[in-house]
Motif scaffolding. Sequence first.
Motif, short mmCIF file in Angstrom:
data_model
loop_
_atom_site.label_atom_id
_atom_site.label_comp_id
_atom_site.label_asym_id
_atom_site.label_seq_id
_atom_site.Cartn_x
_atom_site.Cartn_y
_atom_site.Cartn_z
N HIS A 94 -14.25 -6.93 6.55
CA HIS A 94 -12.98 -6.45 5.99
C HIS A 94 -13.19 -6.21 4.50
CE1 HIS A 94 -10.13 -7.73 9.31
NE2 HIS A 94 -11.24 -8.33 9.65
N HIS A 97 0.83 -1.20 0.00
CA HIS A 97 0.00 0.00 0.00
C HIS A 97 0.87 1.25 0.00
CE1 HIS A 97 -3.19 2.83 0.93
NE2 HIS A 97 -2.46 3.27 1.94
N THR A 123 -9.14 -0.78 5.69
CA THR A 123 -9.62 -2.11 5.30
C THR A 123 -10.66 -2.68 6.26
OG1 THR A 123 -7.87 -3.27 6.52
CG2 THR A 123 -7.39 -2.65 4.24
N ASP A 161 -5.43 -4.83 7.33
CA ASP A 161 -5.08 -5.86 6.35
C ASP A 161 -3.96 -5.29 5.47
OD1 ASP A 161 -7.58 -7.95 6.45
OD2 ASP A 161 -8.22 -5.90 6.82
N ASN A 162 -2.94 -6.08 5.21
CA ASN A 162 -1.79 -5.58 4.48
C ASN A 162 -1.18 -6.64 3.60
OD1 ASN A 162 -0.89 -2.71 5.47
ND2 ASN A 162 -1.54 -3.77 7.33
N TYR A 187 -13.35 -1.49 -2.22
CA TYR A 187 -14.50 -1.02 -1.43
C TYR A 187 -15.84 -1.44 -2.04
CZ TYR A 187 -11.02 1.79 0.96
OH TYR A 187 -9.92 2.19 1.68
N ILE A 231 -8.02 -6.67 -0.49
CA ILE A 231 -6.93 -5.88 -1.03
C ILE A 231 -6.19 -6.70 -2.08
CG2 ILE A 231 -6.59 -4.40 0.99
CD1 ILE A 231 -4.33 -6.24 1.88
N GLY A 274 -6.40 3.97 2.75
CA GLY A 274 -6.40 2.52 2.52
C GLY A 274 -7.07 1.72 3.62
N GLU A 286 -4.70 -2.00 -4.62
CA GLU A 286 -6.09 -1.54 -4.58
C GLU A 286 -6.83 -2.12 -3.37
OE1 GLU A 286 -10.08 -1.42 -7.46
OE2 GLU A 286 -8.25 -2.42 -8.13
N THR A 287 -7.60 -1.28 -2.72
CA THR A 287 -8.53 -1.73 -1.69
C THR A 287 -9.91 -1.78 -2.33
OG1 THR A 287 -7.20 -0.63 0.01
CG2 THR A 287 -9.43 -1.32 0.63
N ARG A 325 -6.53 0.53 8.90
CA ARG A 325 -5.90 -0.34 7.91
C ARG A 325 -5.24 -1.48 8.67
NH1 ARG A 325 -0.81 -0.13 5.02
NH2 ARG A 325 -0.40 1.99 5.72
#
Length: 379
Positions: free
Chosen positions: A362, A317, A327, A338-339, A355, A365, A325, A352-353, A336
């Motif tokens: 969650h 990210h 999540t 989640d990574n 949405y 991503i 970002g 990209e997240t 955020r």
Amino acid sequence: MSGTFKSIRRRVWLILNTLVVLWMLLGVLCLQVPPSEFWPAGFVAFSLPGALVLNFLFLFYWVLRRSWLLVLPLSAFILAWNYYARLVTINFEKEIPDGAKTLQVMSFNTHVFNAYDKIVEGVPQVSTDMIDWVAEHPADVFCLQEFYSRVNSLEYNNFNRIGTRYGKYKFASTSVGDRIKADLGIVIFSKYPIVESGTLRFSNTRDRSANRAAWADIDVKGDTVRVYAVHLQSMSIKSEDIENTYSAIGDETSFKKESRNLARRLRGGFVSRAAQVQELLGHVQASPYPVIVCGDFNDIPFSYTYSELAEVLDNAHVRAGNGVGATYNGPLPFLRIDNQFYSAGLEAYNFETHYEMGLSDHFPISATYVLQPKDAEQR
């Protein structure tokens, strides 16, 4: 008289700005302290975004005042730039080189596809829209946490609906749970062959715990990449816990009770994840291949967990995403947790997240990775 008032006001603002800068320094220092050794450090680090935002506002204030005192917040802003980048990222779109070998990875905590949100006569109602979205996503590799599948059901056999139907390889690190014997846990699906795989079970969790890491060595057209799907210790905070704390404001006794409950849960999570991330990093650093480590880390970028990972890996990210970002799709905005992290030998593009997929607690991503040629990797 007017000059005296301005002088006092400036002195007060300078003192406040100095306190904010000291707060920032303390927060940065606390990011390096394992909460298992000194748990209050986790709370100080957790508050660092507030100090970063206030320092930026002070910078804006001194600029408007055309005061030389802007040197203080500006210096802090420059020195803390890497931490501001964790808060909000800005990246320009990069073109993937022609002929590059790529791997697109999607990570998603599916919240067991909402299997337990509604139960009618003992039969879980699973979100088929979510299942279809995952199955039809163009990623090469899927890292799914809180995965759910019922082998005895054509409709909810997600091993088949997401994997077998599309010719994907899979590694499942799951346990059999609930009365209808559904598979629950972490699953990695891949369009490319999985040549080796395994599970890392953390020493501070039970064998059947959902908190674990699964890994798979994936053969990407002759090059091997190790992909981890991770689910670290949850915060164990439900939306009603937060709502109860908000509603208790004004009632001192009730507010103390609810806020202590939240603090206790946060402290337990800080301590557990501090130990888990060290076990994870030990396994990651022993990998003979470039690695992608993704999943639900249950910690924000201002935490010991994130900082330890960011010390040895790049964050997708930060390198290829934009904005906050967030999540977490719940009552606390802008989190955020989640990574995707990655090592040398890879470069992240097009993070990209998603949405548009809001059916879980969650957001998914995804990122595309370019595999660097061996000679470039060694330089």
